[in-house]
Design a protein around this motif. Structure first.
Motif, PDB file in Angstrom:
ATOM      1  N   GLU A 136      -3.430   4.247   6.461  1.00 34.52           N
ATOM      2  CA  GLU A 136      -3.865   3.265   7.550  1.00 34.52           C
ATOM      3  C   GLU A 136      -3.548   3.443   8.925  1.00 34.52           C
ATOM      4  N   ILE A 137      -1.660   3.799   9.602  1.00 31.83           N
ATOM      5  CA  ILE A 137      -1.839   5.417  10.398  1.00 31.83           C
ATOM      6  C   ILE A 137      -2.500   6.211  11.067  1.00 31.83           C
ATOM      7  N   ALA A 138      -3.233   6.817   9.954  1.00 34.11           N
ATOM      8  CA  ALA A 138      -4.262   7.941   9.846  1.00 34.11           C
ATOM      9  C   ALA A 138      -5.894   6.785  11.125  1.00 34.11           C
ATOM     10  N   GLY A 139      -6.206   5.634  10.157  1.00 32.80           N
ATOM     11  CA  GLY A 139      -7.419   5.498  10.698  1.00 32.80           C
ATOM     12  C   GLY A 139      -7.962   5.666   9.660  1.00 32.80           C
ATOM     13  N   ARG A 140      -8.274   5.686   7.937  1.00 33.14           N
ATOM     14  CA  ARG A 140      -8.325   5.571   7.098  1.00 33.14           C
ATOM     15  C   ARG A 140      -8.243   4.832   5.937  1.00 33.14           C
ATOM     16  N   PRO A 141      -8.272   3.647   6.453  1.00 33.17           N
ATOM     17  CA  PRO A 141      -7.810   2.437   5.117  1.00 33.17           C
ATOM     18  C   PRO A 141      -8.083   2.534   3.988  1.00 33.17           C
ATOM     19  N   ASN A 142      -8.952   2.798   4.076  1.00 33.45           N
ATOM     20  CA  ASN A 142     -10.833   2.806   2.896  1.00 33.45           C
ATOM     21  C   ASN A 142     -10.507   3.776   1.674  1.00 33.45           C
ATOM     22  N   ASP A 143      -9.772   5.147   3.066  1.00 36.62           N
ATOM     23  CA  ASP A 143      -9.479   5.484   1.042  1.00 36.62           C
ATOM     24  C   ASP A 143      -8.447   5.975   0.690  1.00 36.62           C
ATOM     25  N   ILE A 144      -8.702   5.306  -0.370  1.00 35.17           N
ATOM     26  CA  ILE A 144      -8.027   5.037  -2.023  1.00 35.17           C
ATOM     27  C   ILE A 144      -8.558   6.181  -2.554  1.00 35.17           C
ATOM     28  N   ILE A 145      -7.130   6.843  -2.543  1.00 35.74           N
ATOM     29  CA  ILE A 145      -7.450   8.271  -3.999  1.00 35.74           C
ATOM     30  C   ILE A 145      -7.463   7.417  -5.451  1.00 35.74           C
ATOM     31  N   THR A 146      -8.309   7.834  -5.820  1.00 33.97           N
ATOM     32  CA  THR A 146      -8.390   7.429  -7.264  1.00 33.97           C
ATOM     33  C   THR A 146      -8.964   8.499  -8.395  1.00 33.97           C
ATOM     34  N   ASP A 147      -9.542   9.299  -7.777  1.00 32.37           N
ATOM     35  CA  ASP A 147      -9.601  10.519  -9.272  1.00 32.37           C
ATOM     36  C   ASP A 147      -8.848  11.750  -8.689  1.00 32.37           C
ATOM     37  N   TYR A 148      -7.711  12.385  -9.455  1.00 30.89           N
ATOM     38  CA  TYR A 148      -7.322  13.541  -9.177  1.00 30.89           C
ATOM     39  C   TYR A 148      -7.910  15.077  -9.613  1.00 30.89           C
TER      40      TYR A 148
END
Length: 408
Positions: A136-148
């Motif tokens: 969020e601080i970096a401006g990527r709020p929707n970048d939710i990791i689900t694939d490892y």
């Protein structure tokens, strides 16, 4: 101050389109009101706060008149201060099929959740908000990791700066309270002192009936000293001069206030000799560092608890992913009486993703061998690896990778 977009925005708006009432809870000062007020801009939605004593008095005295004066769609901030509104909200919900008519915020408490759940069952969706995350601080709020998988991690890393231990411990020491960002060390000390006195202690007394305020302060510091470790109520109690029974109750209170969370151990009928004790973590590593008297980033980074703080940071980032993402995820850790341990087990869609957390940039890859104990569960074992200080992701074997913690 520039608004920082939050990862919860997507889920909140989706739930608002599906439920008549959506309430955002969380610890004090994590940004609940700011987010909802931002989303309410230019929508014609009425915005009121129960911090206003005149509005609060009206809401408590005559809820029906309150909603005649302030009609839905409406955002009610700090709704826990006017619990009489819940019954009238229920009546208005039953008179209309409109969705998203009531947006509520409330500082997290057992009393609030019970009041809202009892009055608005079937009508309300309750969402939990944490402090600011790295993304969020970096401006990527929707970048939710689900694939490892390594291929996915490598793709993500192309748009993210290389992992750096100084940046990571900056974030750990600073924490996620929006008002805390950018403060120097002297102001930070005053900020956290004020936060503890004005919010935590007041809520402990007013909402939870705690009389032994000095004991509760000691207990807060004891919890900070135990972050990332198995909960031992007797040890916590001894550190605060209270009984183990009282310590257990106070842990529940801190959970209900959104200050700490417990990571439960992984359970499977197929696995024997597993421990049943949870691990304790703080919902804000900056607050934890303050309570532990780690006065600067460097003192924390080189201190004896630096590994526990990194673990707290990583588990918290994963908790945020689980809370804000569109996939259901369960987080646990594994430990058995043979001392075999896996720091984090993420269960998603029936697949287990195991992770170790290491402070090193080049940790021993043998750590992933413990993951094989999960094969006895009968569940599919998916991608995982070692969350560490490596600059870029690197494959360990077919399913595991070295994963830089800043990719979370």
């Amino acid at each position: 101050m520039t608004y920082i977009h939050r990862s919860l925005e997507r889920k909140f708006l989706k739930m608002s389109a599906a439920f008549k009432v959506v309430m955002v809870t969380g610890a004090r000062q994590v940004g609940k009101s700011t987010m909802l007020q931002y989303l309410a801009q230019d929508t014609g939605r009425t915005v009121v706060s129960m911090d206003d004593p005149d509005l609060r008095e009206l809401a408590e005295r005559d809820p029906k008149l309150f909603f005649q004066m302030y009609r839905p769609p409406i955002l009610i901030d700090e709704v826990q201060k006017a619990p009489s509104l819940f019954e009238q909200i229920k009546i208005l919900c039953d008179e209309s099929n409109e969705r998203g008519q009531f947006w509520l915020t409330g500082s997290q408490s057992r009393k609030l959740i019970k009041q809202a759940g009892d009055s608005l069952a079937g009508r309300i969706c309750i969402l939990r908000m944490f402090g600011l995350s790295e993304k969020e601080i970096a401006g990527r709020p929707n970048d939710i990791i689900t694939d490892y998988a390594f291929s996915s991690l490598a793709e993500r890393s192309r748009d993210i700066p290389p992992n750096n231990i100084l940046s990571v411990y900056d974030r750990i020491w600073e924490g996620g309270m929006p008002d805390r960002l950018g403060m120097d060390a002297e102001i930070v000390h005053a900020y956290w002192n004020s936060y503890v006195d004005a919010y935590l202690m007041r809520d402990a007394v007013d909402d939870n009936g705690i009389i032994d305020t000095e004991g509760f302060r000691k207990f807060l510091r004891a919890c900070a000293a135990f972050t990332g470790r198995l909960v031992n109520y007797n040890d916590l109690g001894n550190a605060a001069g209270i009984s183990g029974v009282t310590a257990k109750e106070w842990v529940k209170i801190l959970q209900s206030m959104g200050i700490i969370f417990l990571l439960e151990p992984f359970f499977s009928n197929e696995l024997k000799r597993m421990i049943k004790t949870p691990k304790l973590y703080f919902c804000d590593t900056g607050l934890c560092a303050f309570l532990s008297s780690w006065t600067t980033r460097d003192v924390l980074m080189h201190g004896a608890a630096s590994g526990h703080f990194l673990e707290n940071y990583v588990v918290l980032e994963m908790f945020r992913n689980a809370a804000y993402g569109d996939k259901k995820m369960n987080l646990n850790f594994y430990r058995d009486t043979n001392q075999k341990e896996i720091d984090l087990v993420v269960t998603s869609e029936g697949v287990l993703h195991p992770f170790e957390i290491k402070r090193a940039a080049s940790p021993d890859k043998k750590a992933v061998k413990t993951f094989s104990v999960l094969e006895k569960t009968g569940c599919a074992l998916g991608e995982g690896g070692i969350l560490c200080m490596a600059e870029r992701p690197f494959p360990i074997d077919a399913t595991n990778s070295f994963i830089p913690v800043n990719l979370l």
